[in-house]
Design an enzyme around this catalytic site. Sequence first.
Site, PDB file in Angstrom:
ATOM      1  N   GLN A  11      -3.204   5.923  14.863  1.00  0.00           N
ATOM      2  CA  GLN A  11      -3.900   4.695  14.477  1.00  0.00           C
ATOM      3  C   GLN A  11      -4.049   3.744  15.663  1.00  0.00           C
ATOM      4  OE1 GLN A  11      -1.386   4.736  10.405  1.00  0.00           O
ATOM      5  NE2 GLN A  11      -2.619   2.901  10.583  1.00  0.00           N
ATOM      6  N   ARG A  56       0.105   0.463   4.095  1.00  0.00           N
ATOM      7  CA  ARG A  56      -1.090  -0.199   3.598  1.00  0.00           C
ATOM      8  C   ARG A  56      -0.849  -1.686   3.379  1.00  0.00           C
ATOM      9  NH1 ARG A  56      -5.747   2.667   0.461  1.00  0.00           N
ATOM     10  NH2 ARG A  56      -7.316   1.073   0.715  1.00  0.00           N
ATOM     11  N   CYS A  57      -0.226  -2.322   4.364  1.00  0.00           N
ATOM     12  CA  CYS A  57      -0.088  -3.777   4.287  1.00  0.00           C
ATOM     13  C   CYS A  57       0.107  -4.295   5.688  1.00  0.00           C
ATOM     14  CB  CYS A  57       1.064  -4.185   3.377  1.00  0.00           C
ATOM     15  SG  CYS A  57       2.700  -4.060   4.101  1.00  0.00           S
ATOM     16  N   GLU A  60      -5.891  -3.876   2.456  1.00  0.00           N
ATOM     17  CA  GLU A  60      -4.474  -3.886   2.089  1.00  0.00           C
ATOM     18  C   GLU A  60      -4.161  -4.823   0.944  1.00  0.00           C
ATOM     19  OE1 GLU A  60      -3.170  -4.542   6.028  1.00  0.00           O
ATOM     20  OE2 GLU A  60      -3.144  -2.400   6.484  1.00  0.00           O
TER      21      GLU A  60
END
Lengths: 289, 800
Positions: free
Chosen positions: B236, B383-384, B753
């Site tokens: 990522q 996912r945050c 998110e």
Amino acid sequence: MIPATFEYHAPSNLKEAIRLLGEHNSGAKILAGGHSLLPMMKLRFAAPAHLIDLNRVPELKGIREQGGMIRIGAMTTENEIIASELLRTKCPLLPEAARQIADPQVRNCGTVGGDIAHGDPGNDHPAIALATEASFVLTGPKGERTVAADGFFLGTYSTQLQADEILTEIRVPAIGKGTGWAYCKLKRKTGDFATAAAAVQLQLDGNTCKKIVIALTNVAPTALKAKDAAALLTGKTIDDKLIEQAAQKVMSICDPAEDLRGDREYKTHMAAEMTRRAIRLALERAKGK
Amino acid sequence: MATTAERVEREAKLEGVGCARKRKEDPRFIQGKGNYVDDLKLPGTVFGVVVRSPYAHARIKSINKDKALKLPGVLAVLTANDLKPLKLHWMPTLAGDVQAVLADEKVCFQYQEVAMVIAENRYIAADGADLVEVEYEELPAVVDPHKALEPNAPVIRDDIKDKKEAGQGPRRHHNHIFTWEVGDKAGTDKVFQSAEVTVKQAMVNPRVHPCPLETCGCVASFDKVRGELTVYMTSQAPHVIRTVVSLLSGLPESKIRVVSPDIGGGFGNKVGVYPGYVCAIVASIVLGRPVKWIETRIENLATTAFARDYHLVGELAADKNGRIKALRVNVIADHGAFNSHAQPTKWPAGLFSICTGSYDIPVAHVKVDGVYTNKAPGGVAYRCSFRVTEAVHLIERMIDVLAQKLNVDKAEIRMRNFIKREQFPYTSALGWQYDSGDYHTALKKVLDAVNYPALRKEQEEKRKRGELMGIGLCTFTEIVGAGPTKACDILGIGMFDSAEIRVHPTGSVIARMGTITQGQGHATTYAQIIASELGLPSENIQIEEGDTSTAPYGLGTYGSRSTPVGGAATAMAARKIRDKARKIAAHLLEVPEGDLEWDIDRFKVKGVPGQEKTMKEIAWAAYNNVPEGMEMGLEAVDYYDPPNFTYPFGAYLAVVDIDRYTGETKVRRFYALDDCGTRINPMIIEGQIHGGLTEAFAVAMGQKLEFDEGGNLLSNSLMDYFVPTAAETPKWELDHTVTKSPHHPIGAKGVAESPHVGGIPCLNNAVVDAFAHLGVTDMEMPHTAYSVWKTIHKLGLDKR
């Protein structure tokens, strides 16, 4: 996720399969749908030197009726069971249970024979076979023998099937008039084994329960036949009070293993709850509701 | 004069910001033509398989490689001793700690990397790994972070047991990592002493795993002749990885190329540097052949980057009307065996201090203690944005607990405490400057849409009949887009991001960014930003990311930072191009620049119909007819340092029905209103929200990395680690409001998110609400049937 090295055999008939099994005996494993064996091999929990694939043995496939008995080839897949009009009318508990096994992809490959022969108490067909009073045809070098489902399952991964035998056919009596059936399965998600499940097949004579069989999935080292619970209900008009008593009887025979699906207490309670639901549903069906 | 209809048509043709155009990526993916790292087949590739520890805590007495090395096709077996001369048996973490690349004398978590076997193919490598003989002496393991802090707890990190500091301030125990405090302790304590009402609640955010569909992996390829290293990996943050690889290996950054090909989901799992990467790179440098390492699912779940494992105690002080006066939070943070959590370097608890939420809370104090345990290292934002899920969970549970104590409706107490629209920009008690918001409007819209009073009435009637129905609310504020470089860096590199845009003579465009898509749809949405800024159709705008040799340096994609930072850089670079285009247009039209006005896709001379130049015409001219003294070409680069984070928010409501005999929970309704400012592609936003809510459902209802007391990971496969399929997933109802970010060039805030961050507390609150009338104030996630049944059974609700 790579299995140890093994030799692959693809016999084209049953005789050849039995010969191969005799030759390699304890070093060989029968490959049916592969949904239990292959994951175990990939994790190297199982490392058979020889794999004998039955997928090209045509005589092990198919569903037919003979003398009031439905004969199901051991290599019949779950989806074939679901699609069978014969089973839907004559042994409806089978397609009802098959529909609750894993997911469509698994049901395309997974077979009824593999499910039974593996002896995993988490598999669904053992309890279904008990509830339908099925018998199994086991074929070995000396020919075939037929054994009742009741008594076939000895322990986790342990059955009456000998090392040189192949489970070749499942025989299920067709249901009679006034029969109700249900398979109630509690699972965490699509594709999971049962936290607990109950299979019920009963026959009514008017309002009286002429006969009932209750079998349980995944709450003991083998599928269980709840004989005392059934005896309580046989010859009676089943009401809520009797169902509750039967559920209590069911709890007394559960011996589940704790895992992430739940502890022993939860699984025992769920076996009872699934039994209550299965009896009620089977009753409704028997009464034609 | 152009008619309105003509202008609408011209604008529509661009498919710019606001257009729900289909994703450019999808034709490739749905035809199976994606290109993931395991699809890569370089000639001469060999394979690495990691030998892992079966124990959570053990001393390594010996490692015998002989049998493995004798297996034909095995090329090498790497252990810590082999990496020692290169000083690569340990590696620094982003958090100032060190992490074992291959276990050095002891293992500190189950499945820890002990050796890597490299062989001609992956089958031989797997057989070789089985033949490596490791003799262990098992040590007592500790998996509970509270127990890890007991005086006699086993020493997990022998390597630093006498050190008073592990990279993030003083330690007070051999398993303690850091203490991080923020806010006004004295002021907060004072409010609590005299408060009319106080509530206190312990809660846990269990250890979970992002579990992307594609596991981690890489192909490291070292060219001995050129001295150049290429690493293809599921990263990522490829540019940061290149910097880290350069620092670790001593190779100049210019001789390293990191390529992130298509990525099958990241969700934070693919931010870090893992031992497998380091071993593959070393093996490639030693062997001079490409080395492929691909995790199995078990390895992915067991070793690379978990999330959460926060053990929290929240307290609120309020007046008797439910107006909150102070917040106090104490956290034990389980970071596993090595402190290798992925956060901006200065933030040991990430952005957790956003935990005052959407509420106007005058004073607050937060204390977080990091702890070592015998579990896998990490701590990523699943996912945050860095620890925001934990923060939102805390405040959204606490406000419910307060409502229950005061017997005030849970929607009403939120309305009483919201930061008001006119208070923005709003500075929170813990120091964040919220850019914009309108919380009252959002919640009111949701309550009206679901007929909230009717739901509460239904619940009341069901409770009388012994039925279990819960209504959950979550009115969250996220903090995303890390971030302002004065506050955020990774290893000293500011968390800016970048875009480089080139307009070709024919008006088509290629643009490259420092971010990297993993399913977010960058190729679609960045093109829309450029289309609107430049008046060129997005269809002809090509987006490239993930190759450090071609893309400008950027910090990557995680923490919903692509739109807030990368998207801003894209808009700013496009504006530089438009400024140049204006000059060229003025030159072509022979008027002063000031006489021109921008109109969708062209510059027009004000008040002179027909006197205009389209961007397409200007692009052509940029390569043959520019004003004297101007360089040819039409391109720009922007490195964007955001002035602030962005603060997307939302109001969610869930309705659940619980089977009181089995404990099964059915999500009957989930209504999600999101406000992410300007909406670039509404269809992609909806897709993101569907995905985020589904992952929220997964976490709230089923996901947990479960360990036994010996530190064995029990949920190490997808049989026991819950990933919902379409069959389990509830129906999502979506809604939105638009409150633009005042500081972002196009007013956008980031969205992917929010649904995860807001969805988990919403579902959690709904389940607890089903039992609220019986005095229940918390239930530990995940709310599996078994777990919920335990509450039911304890309360005797399943009696017949």
